[in-house]
Design a protein around this motif. Sequence first.
Motif, PDB file in Angstrom:
ATOM      1  N   LYS A  52       0.838  -1.188   0.000  1.00  0.00           N
ATOM      2  CA  LYS A  52       0.000   0.000   0.000  1.00  0.00           C
ATOM      3  C   LYS A  52       0.876   1.242   0.000  1.00  0.00           C
ATOM      4  O   LYS A  52       1.655   1.471   0.933  1.00  0.00           O
ATOM      5  N   GLY A  53       0.756   2.040  -1.031  1.00  0.00           N
ATOM      6  CA  GLY A  53       1.568   3.240  -1.119  1.00  0.00           C
ATOM      7  C   GLY A  53       3.046   2.911  -1.089  1.00  0.00           C
ATOM      8  O   GLY A  53       3.519   2.051  -1.819  1.00  0.00           O
ATOM      9  N   LYS A  54       3.775   3.602  -0.191  1.00  0.00           N
ATOM     10  CA  LYS A  54       5.195   3.330   0.023  1.00  0.00           C
ATOM     11  C   LYS A  54       5.425   2.947   1.471  1.00  0.00           C
ATOM     12  O   LYS A  54       6.338   3.421   2.145  1.00  0.00           O
ATOM     13  N   SER A  55       4.556   2.062   1.956  1.00  0.00           N
ATOM     14  CA  SER A  55       4.584   1.682   3.362  1.00  0.00           C
ATOM     15  C   SER A  55       5.861   0.983   3.786  1.00  0.00           C
ATOM     16  O   SER A  55       6.256   1.040   4.942  1.00  0.00           O
ATOM     17  N   LEU A  56       6.531   0.324   2.869  1.00  0.00           N
ATOM     18  CA  LEU A  56       7.750  -0.397   3.231  1.00  0.00           C
ATOM     19  C   LEU A  56       8.915  -0.068   2.295  1.00  0.00           C
ATOM     20  O   LEU A  56      10.000   0.299   2.733  1.00  0.00           O
ATOM     21  N   TYR A  57       8.679  -0.188   1.002  1.00  0.00           N
ATOM     22  CA  TYR A  57       9.739   0.059   0.033  1.00  0.00           C
ATOM     23  C   TYR A  57       9.469   1.354  -0.735  1.00  0.00           C
ATOM     24  O   TYR A  57       8.340   1.664  -1.075  1.00  0.00           O
ATOM     25  N   HIS A  58      10.534   2.105  -1.002  1.00  0.00           N
ATOM     26  CA  HIS A  58      10.389   3.378  -1.697  1.00  0.00           C
ATOM     27  C   HIS A  58      10.829   3.313  -3.159  1.00  0.00           C
ATOM     28  O   HIS A  58      10.920   4.333  -3.824  1.00  0.00           O
ATOM     29  N   GLY A  59      11.102   2.114  -3.634  1.00  0.00           N
ATOM     30  CA  GLY A  59      11.516   1.956  -5.021  1.00  0.00           C
ATOM     31  C   GLY A  59      12.246   0.645  -5.207  1.00  0.00           C
ATOM     32  O   GLY A  59      12.457  -0.117  -4.248  1.00  0.00           O
ATOM     33  N   THR A  60      12.658   0.394  -6.431  1.00  0.00           N
ATOM     34  CA  THR A  60      13.316  -0.876  -6.767  1.00  0.00           C
ATOM     35  C   THR A  60      14.618  -1.066  -5.991  1.00  0.00           C
ATOM     36  O   THR A  60      14.844  -2.126  -5.382  1.00  0.00           O
ATOM     37  N   PHE A  61      15.472  -0.047  -6.003  1.00  0.00           N
ATOM     38  CA  PHE A  61      16.770  -0.172  -5.335  1.00  0.00           C
ATOM     39  C   PHE A  61      16.600  -0.304  -3.826  1.00  0.00           C
ATOM     40  O   PHE A  61      17.284  -1.111  -3.173  1.00  0.00           O
ATOM     41  N   ASP A  62      15.678   0.484  -3.261  1.00  0.00           N
ATOM     42  CA  ASP A  62      15.410   0.424  -1.824  1.00  0.00           C
ATOM     43  C   ASP A  62      14.922  -0.967  -1.423  1.00  0.00           C
ATOM     44  O   ASP A  62      15.341  -1.519  -0.404  1.00  0.00           O
ATOM     45  N   ALA A  63      14.026  -1.530  -2.241  1.00  0.00           N
ATOM     46  CA  ALA A  63      13.508  -2.869  -1.949  1.00  0.00           C
ATOM     47  C   ALA A  63      14.611  -3.907  -2.029  1.00  0.00           C
ATOM     48  O   ALA A  63      14.700  -4.814  -1.185  1.00  0.00           O
ATOM     49  N   PHE A  64      15.473  -3.781  -3.026  1.00  0.00           N
ATOM     50  CA  PHE A  64      16.585  -4.725  -3.201  1.00  0.00           C
ATOM     51  C   PHE A  64      17.482  -4.732  -1.968  1.00  0.00           C
ATOM     52  O   PHE A  64      17.825  -5.791  -1.432  1.00  0.00           O
ATOM     53  N   GLU A  78      -7.074   4.867  -3.415  1.00  0.00           N
ATOM     54  CA  GLU A  78      -6.021   4.898  -2.392  1.00  0.00           C
ATOM     55  C   GLU A  78      -4.739   5.567  -2.875  1.00  0.00           C
ATOM     56  O   GLU A  78      -4.076   6.282  -2.114  1.00  0.00           O
ATOM     57  N   GLU A  79      -4.374   5.336  -4.142  1.00  0.00           N
ATOM     58  CA  GLU A  79      -3.061   5.784  -4.600  1.00  0.00           C
ATOM     59  C   GLU A  79      -3.070   6.612  -5.880  1.00  0.00           C
ATOM     60  O   GLU A  79      -2.026   7.111  -6.306  1.00  0.00           O
ATOM     61  N   PRO A 119      -3.669   7.592 -10.056  1.00  0.00           N
ATOM     62  CA  PRO A 119      -3.163   7.010 -11.305  1.00  0.00           C
ATOM     63  C   PRO A 119      -1.735   6.485 -11.208  1.00  0.00           C
ATOM     64  O   PRO A 119      -1.384   5.503 -11.873  1.00  0.00           O
ATOM     65  N   TRP A 120      -0.900   7.131 -10.374  1.00  0.00           N
ATOM     66  CA  TRP A 120       0.492   6.685 -10.264  1.00  0.00           C
ATOM     67  C   TRP A 120       0.600   5.293  -9.644  1.00  0.00           C
ATOM     68  O   TRP A 120       1.615   4.614  -9.810  1.00  0.00           O
ATOM     69  N   GLY A 121      -0.442   4.872  -8.946  1.00  0.00           N
ATOM     70  CA  GLY A 121      -0.436   3.532  -8.378  1.00  0.00           C
ATOM     71  C   GLY A 121      -0.394   2.454  -9.441  1.00  0.00           C
ATOM     72  O   GLY A 121       0.062   1.336  -9.191  1.00  0.00           O
ATOM     73  N   LEU A 122      -0.845   2.802 -10.647  1.00  0.00           N
ATOM     74  CA  LEU A 122      -0.841   1.853 -11.760  1.00  0.00           C
ATOM     75  C   LEU A 122       0.549   1.646 -12.341  1.00  0.00           C
ATOM     76  O   LEU A 122       0.768   0.738 -13.141  1.00  0.00           O
ATOM     77  N   MET A 123       1.483   2.522 -11.953  1.00  0.00           N
ATOM     78  CA  MET A 123       2.853   2.430 -12.464  1.00  0.00           C
ATOM     79  C   MET A 123       3.809   1.803 -11.448  1.00  0.00           C
ATOM     80  O   MET A 123       5.015   1.774 -11.670  1.00  0.00           O
ATOM     81  N   LYS A 124       3.292   1.284 -10.359  1.00  0.00           N
ATOM     82  CA  LYS A 124       4.140   0.696  -9.322  1.00  0.00           C
ATOM     83  C   LYS A 124       4.899  -0.516  -9.868  1.00  0.00           C
ATOM     84  O   LYS A 124       4.333  -1.349 -10.570  1.00  0.00           O
ATOM     85  N   GLY A 125       6.184  -0.573  -9.520  1.00  0.00           N
ATOM     86  CA  GLY A 125       7.005  -1.694  -9.941  1.00  0.00           C
ATOM     87  C   GLY A 125       7.465  -1.620 -11.382  1.00  0.00           C
ATOM     88  O   GLY A 125       8.069  -2.563 -11.895  1.00  0.00           O
ATOM     89  N   LEU A 126       7.187  -0.480 -12.053  1.00  0.00           N
ATOM     90  CA  LEU A 126       7.527  -0.371 -13.471  1.00  0.00           C
ATOM     91  C   LEU A 126       9.025  -0.448 -13.712  1.00  0.00           C
ATOM     92  O   LEU A 126       9.479  -1.143 -14.631  1.00  0.00           O
ATOM     93  N   SER A 127       9.803   0.261 -12.892  1.00  0.00           N
ATOM     94  CA  SER A 127      11.260   0.252 -13.105  1.00  0.00           C
ATOM     95  C   SER A 127      11.830  -1.152 -12.918  1.00  0.00           C
ATOM     96  O   SER A 127      12.694  -1.595 -13.694  1.00  0.00           O
ATOM     97  N   ALA A 128      11.341  -1.862 -11.891  1.00  0.00           N
ATOM     98  CA  ALA A 128      11.803  -3.241 -11.667  1.00  0.00           C
ATOM     99  C   ALA A 128      11.407  -4.133 -12.840  1.00  0.00           C
ATOM    100  O   ALA A 128      12.154  -5.030 -13.246  1.00  0.00           O
ATOM    101  N   ARG A 129      10.229  -3.862 -13.384  1.00  0.00           N
ATOM    102  CA  ARG A 129       9.757  -4.661 -14.514  1.00  0.00           C
ATOM    103  C   ARG A 129      10.603  -4.424 -15.758  1.00  0.00           C
ATOM    104  O   ARG A 129      10.952  -5.359 -16.478  1.00  0.00           O
ATOM    105  N   ILE A 130      10.944  -3.165 -16.004  1.00  0.00           N
ATOM    106  CA  ILE A 130      11.772  -2.854 -17.168  1.00  0.00           C
ATOM    107  C   ILE A 130      13.177  -3.416 -16.988  1.00  0.00           C
ATOM    108  O   ILE A 130      13.775  -3.954 -17.929  1.00  0.00           O
ATOM    109  N   ILE A 131      13.712  -3.290 -15.757  1.00  0.00           N
ATOM    110  CA  ILE A 131      15.048  -3.818 -15.475  1.00  0.00           C
ATOM    111  C   ILE A 131      15.105  -5.321 -15.730  1.00  0.00           C
ATOM    112  O   ILE A 131      16.076  -5.844 -16.275  1.00  0.00           O
ATOM    113  N   SER A 132      14.040  -6.016 -15.337  1.00  0.00           N
ATOM    114  CA  SER A 132      14.032  -7.469 -15.533  1.00  0.00           C
ATOM    115  C   SER A 132      13.673  -7.843 -16.960  1.00  0.00           C
ATOM    116  O   SER A 132      14.211  -8.800 -17.517  1.00  0.00           O
TER     117      SER A 132
END
Length: 254
Positions: A49-61, A208-209, A211-224
């Motif tokens: 939900k939102g950025k409750s834990l991870y703030h992006g691909t690198f942060d999550a990694f 809750e989030e 239109p930008w909520g629809l783009m969540k995980g996009l950078s990780a998806r492109i990287i992979s």
Amino acid sequence: MEDKRNIQIIEWEHLDKKKFYVFGVAMTMMIRVSMYPFTLIRTRLQVQKGKSLYHGTFDAFIKILRADGVTGLYRGFLVNTFTLISGQCYVTTYELTRKFVSDYSQSNTVKSLVAGGSASLVAQSITVPIDVVSQHLMMQRKGEKLGRFQLSYLCPKECPHIVFQAVSGPMAAATASILTNPMDVIRTRVQVEGKSSIILTFRQLMAEEGPWGLMKGLSARIISATPSTIVIVVGYESLKKLSLRPELVDSRHW
């Protein structure tokens, strides 16, 4: 003299089937091992939900690596390897459908379109149940709760076809990732959270989030997706080249 711009398609009947499947499984496994951590990160980013834990691909990694080590990046990998079956079903359906359609049309575009759609339908029917299980495993972590193209006329004579394919593959992957990411976010939430309605999931996400909520995980998806697409496109064409029957090896421009 052969016009090198004329890309000759390697069809099903040209292949040594034993080599094709052995090399294909090995290639697919290497891709999955190298790209799986980004698939896991993408799933976690899309579900949180939102950025409750991870703030992006690198942060999550970094956070996953610190909390669970390298093995944390491969949660659910063993279950996910069963999708190797769907991968082989995909390529088999794709090639056999192309062969079937060739009896009615010699257009490579038509053959690829029909074969691609049929192969996707078969593969997804096998993949989705496995995906649901592996995605649930991806979300597990201590102390955390995360509520064939024919473009031959564009290919210069001096350019090896394999290079042309390596460049066009990731461009297509990045474009497809951007266009389909909203559907991927909703699909992931429906599968992980056990929701029964796509429309309600979409409305809740927007409320809750935004239109930008629809783009969540996009950078990780492109990287992979981008590097894996290079391997898939080049690897698949290389696989078919290696799997050619001996008498046809010299008849295909590389």
